[in-house]
Structure formats: structure tokens, C-alpha cells
Design an enzyme around this catalytic site. Structure first.
Site, PDB file in Angstrom:
ATOM      1  N   ASP A   1     -10.326  -3.824  -4.747  1.00  0.00           N
ATOM      2  CA  ASP A   1      -9.473  -2.840  -4.078  1.00  0.00           C
ATOM      3  C   ASP A   1      -9.547  -1.531  -4.844  1.00  0.00           C
ATOM      4  O   ASP A   1      -9.420  -1.517  -6.073  1.00  0.00           O
ATOM      5  CB  ASP A   1      -8.037  -3.372  -4.049  1.00  0.00           C
ATOM      6  CG  ASP A   1      -7.026  -2.432  -3.406  1.00  0.00           C
ATOM      7  OD1 ASP A   1      -7.438  -1.416  -2.799  1.00  0.00           O
ATOM      8  OD2 ASP A   1      -5.827  -2.721  -3.506  1.00  0.00           O
TER       9      ASP A   1
ATOM     10  N   SER B   1       0.831  -1.195   0.000  1.00  0.00           N
ATOM     11  CA  SER B   1       0.000   0.000   0.000  1.00  0.00           C
ATOM     12  C   SER B   1       0.874   1.256   0.000  1.00  0.00           C
ATOM     13  O   SER B   1       1.647   1.460  -0.929  1.00  0.00           O
ATOM     14  CB  SER B   1      -0.963  -0.043   1.192  1.00  0.00           C
ATOM     15  OG  SER B   1      -1.973   0.931   1.085  1.00  0.00           O
TER      16      SER B   1
ATOM     17  N   HIS C   1      -8.132  -4.957  -0.314  1.00  0.00           N
ATOM     18  CA  HIS C   1      -6.924  -4.239   0.059  1.00  0.00           C
ATOM     19  C   HIS C   1      -6.452  -4.696   1.441  1.00  0.00           C
ATOM     20  O   HIS C   1      -7.237  -4.860   2.362  1.00  0.00           O
ATOM     21  CB  HIS C   1      -7.203  -2.732   0.087  1.00  0.00           C
ATOM     22  CG  HIS C   1      -5.963  -1.916   0.281  1.00  0.00           C
ATOM     23  ND1 HIS C   1      -5.124  -1.600  -0.754  1.00  0.00           N
ATOM     24  CD2 HIS C   1      -5.410  -1.376   1.399  1.00  0.00           C
ATOM     25  CE1 HIS C   1      -4.114  -0.886  -0.293  1.00  0.00           C
ATOM     26  NE2 HIS C   1      -4.265  -0.745   1.010  1.00  0.00           N
TER      27      HIS C   1
END
Length: 318
Positions: free
Chosen positions: A255, A161, A285
Site C-alpha cells: 500500500d 483511508s 489498500h
């Protein structure tokens, strides 16, 4: 056609609904950190034993910079391959403990040394503080490999991320170093802070990380709107990705960051960078940090290490 949610993802989303926690963007960064710190232990499994774990501090751009160093089982005591792992958390949350599970997996699966830094967080330390810290840690690993028992010519960078964003940017910054990274291993990375990709609309709510939360994270990180177009925030906007380290990109199908991950992978391929893309169509995610609830988390790290081995012919990991 959109794949159905993986059972692991469904379980985690249901746990989130049952918790009734307010969205991060409705409170302060400190409240978000407390909520995150209270929540992540319930998502992660038992800590996998490694050969050794120690902590140390180096001199960073903003003062002492704490590192956690993992030596995996089977890792050589000298000239080991090494991984600089940068934790996710929207540049605002996350710490050395929140991604301890992933670092242990990497250390053991790759039989390597993993270095994880407690880089400065926003909004107290806005862009480019985090990337400056990560650059300093990479330089430390390159310049002082003997103290870590690593090979300076065999360092990969990785992250998830926001950590994937930092790893991608770091790989670009370091591509002309004497010992540039040998690989970049990116789990669902942020690559475009404009946040206009179609997946932001498809998965805006109901899939864990929401579009509103992601916008809040970004706004905590950047100094002003001009930073959004800076390639050190949005590496997808770099003029060229040519010459950067070979890349592994993991994409979760449900996501908000899925499309920018795909776009970054396409840019890397277009610019001649060796790349392996793996897709988990039913995942959400952050799934790599949810090892308590399904096998996909560790399997993603296994896939990343397999790609790393492909990229580095000298790899001695098991």
C-alpha cells in the site's frame, strides 16, 4: 523482504485490470464517483443483517447532514457503546452505501450502534468542510445520546483511508472534550499529505491505489499547498499526539500509505498513547472493503473490535 500478495489481493487486482477503467485522475470528480459506485458492489459481499438500520438528518455546518444509524444484533437498547464511522474515498468519492458492509460488521461484532455520516466531499467542498461535518456529528452523538440509545462516554471514532485521516484528526480535535472518544480505529489512514514516504515509490503503480491517484485526491481536497502542512490534513505533523484516544492501526503491506501508517503508529507510541498495530503483509489498500473475495476484510474489523474492547474496560459487546 516483501511478502507475496494475498490471493484476495491478487484476485481484486486482476479484476481491476480486466475492467480497463481509466484512472480517476484522468476525468472529473463526478466521473470518478460514477465509476466507483459502479465498481464497489462487485468487491463487497452480501449485506449482513443487523438489528435495525435507519437514516436521519441533522443540522450540519453546510446544511442538512445525512446519517445512517445501525444497531447491531445484541446491542443494548440504551447506553450502548457507539462508533462514528467515516468512510474512505480520498475525500472525493464514497458514500453511505459504499461502506455499508463495514458498518454492519462493526455493529454486529461489537454489539454497538454505528453512525455513518454522508459528509461533504471535495472539490465542491474543500478542507476543512469534511472534518467540520464529522465534528458536528460527534457533537450530536455526545449531546443527544438518548435519542440514539448510546452512552456518550463510550463513543469511538473509526475510518478507512481518507476516513481514517478524518477519524485521526477528529480524535485530536476531541481529546479535551467532556466525553472524548474512547478509541480511534484506523484502517490504512492518510496521515501525511506531503506524500513523500518510501511506500509511495515502492507501490506507485500496480497495487490498486496509485501515487498519481492519491496526489489527485489530495489536490481536490486541499485549498492550496499551505494546507498540506496543516495537522488537520496531515495529523502526523501535529506537535503532540499525547492525550489522544487509544488507537488501533491496520496496515496493508502493499500500500502506498503503509509507511505513513507505520509512522503515525510510532508517533502515537512515542507520545504515550496506548496502541495496537496489526499488519496484513500481503494485502493492498482498501482490502477491508473487498469482503466478497476473501476473509481478511471481516477479520480486520474483528481485530479492530478486539482492540476497542481492550481499550474500554466497560465494554459489554459480545
Amino acid at each position: 523482504m516483501l511478502s507475496p500478495l494475498d490471493p484476495q489481493a491478487r484476485k481484486v487486482l486482476e479484476l481491476g485490470r480486466q475492467a480497463h477503467e481509466p484512472p480517476f485522475e484522468t476525468g472529473t470528480p463526478e466521473q470518478a464517483r460514477r465509476a466507483y459506485d459502479n465498481g464497489f458492489p462487485g468487491l463487497q459481499g452480501e449485506r449482513e443483517p443487523v438489528a435495525s438500520v435507519c437514516e436521519q438528518a441533522i443540522v450540519g455546518p453546510g446544511g442538512p447532514l445525512n446519517l445512517r444509524v445501525y444497531r447491531g444484533r445484541g446491542a443494548p437498547t440504551a447506553n450502548a457503546p457507539a462508533l462514528l464511522y467515516l468512510h474512505g474515498g480520498g475525500w472525493v468519492i464514497g458514500n453511505l452505501d459504499s461502506h455499508d458492509e463495514i458498518c454492519r460488521w462493526y455493529a454486529n461484532i461489537a454489539a454497538c450502534v454505528v453512525v455513518s455520516p454522508d459528509y461533504r466531499l471535495a472539490p465542491e467542498h474543500k478542507f476543512p468542510a469534511a472534518i467540520e461535518d464529522c465534528r458536528a456529528v460527534l457533537a450530536f452523538m455526545q449531546d443527544m445520546p438518548g435519542g440514539l440509545g448510546i452512552d456518550a462516554s463510550r463513543i469511538a471514532v473509526a475510518g478507512d483511508s481518507a476516513g481514517g485521516n478524518l477519524a485521526a484528526v477528529l480524535a485530536l480535535l476531541a481529546r479535551d472534550d467532556k466525553c472524548p472518544p474512547t478509541a480511534q480505529l484506523l484502517f490504512y489512514p492518510n496521515t501525511d499529505a506531503a506524500q513523500t514516504a518510501g511506500s509511495y515509490r515502492r507501490f506507485a503503480e500496480g497495487f490498486g491505489l496509485t501515487a498519481a491517484t492519491m496526489a489527485w485526491f489530495r489536490d481536490q481536497y486541499v485549498r492550496d499547498a499551505a494546507d498540506i502542512n496543516d495537522w488537520r490534513v496531515s495529523p502526523l505533523k501535529a506537535d503532540s499526539l499525547g492525550g489522544v484516544a487509544p488507537a488501533f492501526v491496520a496496515i496493508a503491506g502493499h500500500d502506498i500509505l503503509a509507511d505513513e501508517g507505520e509512522a503515525y503508529a510510532s508517533r502515537l507510541e512515542m507520545d504515550g498513547v496506548p496502541i495496537v498495530v496489526k499488519r496484513w503483509p500481503g494485502q493492498i489498500h482498501g482490502f477491508v472493503s473487498m469482503g466478497r473475495h476473501g476473509p481478511a476484510s471481516r477479520q480486520a474489523v474483528e481485530a479492530a473490535v478486539a482492540a476497542w474492547r481492550e481499550f474500554d474496560p466497560a465494554f459489554d459487546g459480545v
